[in-house]
Design an enzyme around this catalytic site. Structure first.
Site, PDB file in Angstrom:
ATOM      1  N   CYS A  42       1.505  -2.117  -1.108  1.00 10.68           N
ATOM      2  CA  CYS A  42       0.480  -1.087  -1.288  1.00 10.68           C
ATOM      3  C   CYS A  42       0.584  -0.621  -2.728  1.00 10.68           C
ATOM      4  O   CYS A  42       1.585  -0.015  -3.123  1.00 10.68           O
ATOM      5  CB  CYS A  42       0.693   0.077  -0.328  1.00 10.68           C
ATOM      6  SG  CYS A  42      -0.475   1.439  -0.576  1.00 10.68           S
TER       7      CYS A  42
ATOM      8  N   GLU B 193      -6.611  -3.240  -1.292  1.00 13.64           N
ATOM      9  CA  GLU B 193      -5.799  -4.452  -1.284  1.00 13.64           C
ATOM     10  C   GLU B 193      -6.665  -5.605  -1.759  1.00 13.64           C
ATOM     11  O   GLU B 193      -7.890  -5.577  -1.597  1.00 13.64           O
ATOM     12  CB  GLU B 193      -5.240  -4.721   0.109  1.00 13.64           C
ATOM     13  CG  GLU B 193      -4.143  -5.774   0.124  1.00 13.64           C
ATOM     14  CD  GLU B 193      -3.017  -5.482  -0.851  1.00 13.64           C
ATOM     15  OE1 GLU B 193      -3.061  -6.050  -1.976  1.00 13.64           O
ATOM     16  OE2 GLU B 193      -2.121  -4.690  -0.522  1.00 13.64           O
TER      17      GLU B 193
END
Length: 223
Positions: free
Chosen positions: A2, A105
């Site tokens: 992340c 992402e």
């Protein structure tokens, strides 16, 4: 991993959602492209209840000789927390919530990488499971930093990336924050992939890749 996320809800909504009893934020503004090394809102359990403050995203262990190590500790793998010196003790002593309302992402494609924003279907905010520590430099200055825990992807994220941040179930947030909870086994059980049926992902502009870009246009779905 992340490496980017968003936190855009108003401060008063943040305070109500996370039952904040003490607010130590000097300022708060929507952030459409949160990146490592930035100071971010975070929640810990204080003596009077949940306390909202700032932590720098990039963990520097209290025992580190210098703060440069933080650049490589923006994430911590849930599976190896009990085995890593930087995280093992923090798991039972210094846990935090990192509020968000979306994260980014990148999906690898034949023509390059496509960024996606992942959110809850109902648009509600959520909290990453985090760990924090406090480092002191040779001059005595303290630096409070954090890392976001990651886990295996759910079925939604598996099509985009092989990891995802740990998003805690709302019912588990208090258990994660509780200072008197030192049961490693029960804490690790909370670090599961979030229910994919409650989430959605949509493509966004490649402009999100530049940390200097930080406007609400980054949230728009790419066509």
């Amino acid at each position: 991993m992340c490496g980017r996320f968003t936190i855009t809800l108003p401060l008063d909504e943040l305070i109500v959602r996370y039952l904040i009893m003490e607010n130590r934020l000097a300022k708060f503004a929507p952030n459409y492209n949160v990146a490592p090394m930035q100071f971010i809102p975070a929640i810990i359990e204080g003596k009077q209840g949940n306390r909202l403050g700032e932590l720098r995203w990039s963990l520097v262990p209290s025992w580190a000789k210098e703060d440069k190590i933080g650049a490589s500790m923006i994430n911590a793998r849930a599976e190896s927390l009990p085995d890593k010196p930087a995280f093992r003790k923090l798991l039972t002593t210094r846990r935090c919530l990192i509020p968000a309302d979306g994260f980014y992402e990148w999906q690898q494609r034949a023509g390059g990488k496509q960024p996606y924003r992942i959110v809850m279907k109902d648009g509600s905010p959520f909290a990453f499971a985090g760990l924090y520590d406090i480092w002191t430099d040779p001059q005595g200055n303290k630096l409070a930093t954090c890392t976001i825990i990651t886990t295996e992807p759910n079925s939604l994220m598996a099509e985009i990336h092989n990891r995802m941040p740990v998003i805690l179930q709302p019912a588990h947030e208090a258990e994660w924050l509780a200072r008197d909870n030192t049961d490693t086994g029960s804490l690790l059980k909370l670090l599961q992939p979030y229910d994919a049926a409650k989430m959605r992902a949509y493509p966004v502009s490649s402009a999100v890749g530049n940390v200097r870009n930080n406007t609400k246009e980054l949230l728009e779905e790419a066509k």
